[in-house]
Scaffold this active site. Structure first.
Site, PDB file in Angstrom:
ATOM      1  CG  ASN A 186      -2.032   1.846   1.186  1.00  0.00           C
ATOM      2  OD1 ASN A 186      -1.667   2.520   0.605  1.00  0.00           O
ATOM      3  ND2 ASN A 186      -3.288   1.124   1.389  1.00  0.00           N
ATOM      4  CD  GLU A 203      -4.853   4.716   0.785  1.00  0.00           C
ATOM      5  OE1 GLU A 203      -5.223   5.623   1.233  1.00  0.00           O
ATOM      6  OE2 GLU A 203      -3.735   3.636   1.344  1.00  0.00           O
ATOM      7  CG  ASP A 262      -4.283  -2.184   2.778  1.00  0.00           C
ATOM      8  OD1 ASP A 262      -4.608  -3.302   4.235  1.00  0.00           O
ATOM      9  OD2 ASP A 262      -4.022  -0.953   3.474  1.00  0.00           O
ATOM     10  CG  ASN A 303      -7.862  -1.383   5.333  1.00  0.00           C
ATOM     11  OD1 ASN A 303      -6.947  -1.624   6.329  1.00  0.00           O
ATOM     12  ND2 ASN A 303      -8.351  -0.960   4.323  1.00  0.00           N
ATOM     13  CG  ASP A 325      -0.294  -4.442   4.096  1.00  0.00           C
ATOM     14  OD1 ASP A 325      -0.994  -3.513   3.209  1.00  0.00           O
ATOM     15  OD2 ASP A 325       0.241  -4.079   5.206  1.00  0.00           O
ATOM     16  CG  ASP A 368       0.079   4.843   6.559  1.00  0.00           C
ATOM     17  OD1 ASP A 368       0.421   4.297   5.421  1.00  0.00           O
ATOM     18  OD2 ASP A 368      -1.131   5.879   7.183  1.00  0.00           O
ATOM     19  CG  HIS A 369       0.476   0.601   4.236  1.00  0.00           C
ATOM     20  ND1 HIS A 369      -0.212  -0.451   4.802  1.00  0.00           N
ATOM     21  CD2 HIS A 369      -0.922   1.055   4.384  1.00  0.00           C
ATOM     22  CE1 HIS A 369      -2.003  -0.774   4.953  1.00  0.00           C
ATOM     23  NE2 HIS A 369      -2.505   0.799   5.045  1.00  0.00           N
TER      24      HIS A 369
END
Length: 265
Positions: free
Chosen positions: A7, A34, A151, A153, A222, A251-252
């Site tokens: 991501n 993303e 990802d 989530n 992930d 942030d990933h």
């Protein structure tokens, strides 16, 4: 063969990091999520210059997925089947020819679903997961290596987050979410990271807030989910944690599976 998911949290903002990681690590197939870019705005030339084919399913300012590959894709599906009214760009799938036959790879950006009491967002997440399971089940009938990378989530288990109590009411960790994820496993898909390691504190995401990275307050959301034919070829997995410490990071971080597709079983 190295297949990765990342991501990127805005491909234009992270293009330098993406180019550096591609150059340093040289993965064969990379599933991005993303990207936050329409197709025509994706920095295609910069990636193609590194020897990659680029396939995107973009959306302005939000969502968006892509597959970068050294192999040329022979067939590309944009959008998750099952709901013609869904306008969010969260799924792209490509087919590749490999020495042992055919390889199918999908890049997935599963809905977040928060706040979990929202009358639209969380039901959309669960409905999307149901569509994914139905599509994945149909793909299993092809009996070919399939990697559902992305990802998700989803925090699958308590040991996949730094503090389960902090996530108990979050859409990523609710029982219904984890049950929907287990449905994929029950169909026959293997969580690549957990197939190769039972270590705790294996995280792929650290929030930008509250010093999460510095404290290692992370979560594992992930995933590389593998059909039996892909799981049989899995050699190793790794989490590129060091990328989180780079300048202007996502942030990933990338999650990578190494496979042996050199010959037929």
């Amino acid at each position: 063969m190295k297949i990765a998911t990342w991501n990127i949290n805005g491909v234009k903002a992270r293009i330098d990091s993406l180019r550096q990681w591609l150059s340093d690590f040289s993965p064969d197939i990379v599933c991005l999520q993303e990207i936050k870019s329409v197709d025509e705005g994706f920095p295609r030339l910069e990636i193609e210059a590194l020897g990659y084919n680029v396939e995107t399913h973009g959306q302005k300012g939000f969502n968006g997925v892509a597959i970068l590959s050294k192999l040329k894709p022979e067939d590309v599906l944009r959008g998750l089947p099952g709901d013609d009214t869904d306008e969010q760009s969260r799924y792209i799938e490509a087919v590749f020819s490999i020495p042992s036959g055919v390889l199918r790879v999908a890049s997935i950006y599963l809905p977040n679903g928060n706040p979990s009491d929202d009358p639209v967002k969380y039901p959309y997440k669960l409905a999307w997961m149901d569509r994914l399971a139905r599509h994945a089940q149909a793909r299993l009938l092809l009996e070919e290596p399939l990697v559902l990378a992305g990802d998700y989530n989803v925090i699958p288990e308590p040991h996949d987050c730094f503090d389960p109590a902090a996530w108990v009411n979050d859409a990523l960790f609710l029982p219904q979410t984890r049950a929907a994820f287990r449905r994929l496993e029950n169909l026959g898909f293997t969580d690549a990271v957990r197939a190769t390691s039972d270590q705790t504190k294996l995280y792929t995401f650290w929030d930008y807030q509250a010093g999460a990275w510095q404290k290692n307050n992370g979560i594992r959301i992930d995933h590389l989910m593998l059909s039996p034919e892909a799981a049989d070829r899995l050699v190793a997995t790794s989490i590129a944690k060091q990328v989180r410490a780079w300048e202007k990071p996502s942030d990933h971080v990338p999650v990578v599976g190494t496979f042996d597709f050199a010959s037929r079983l």
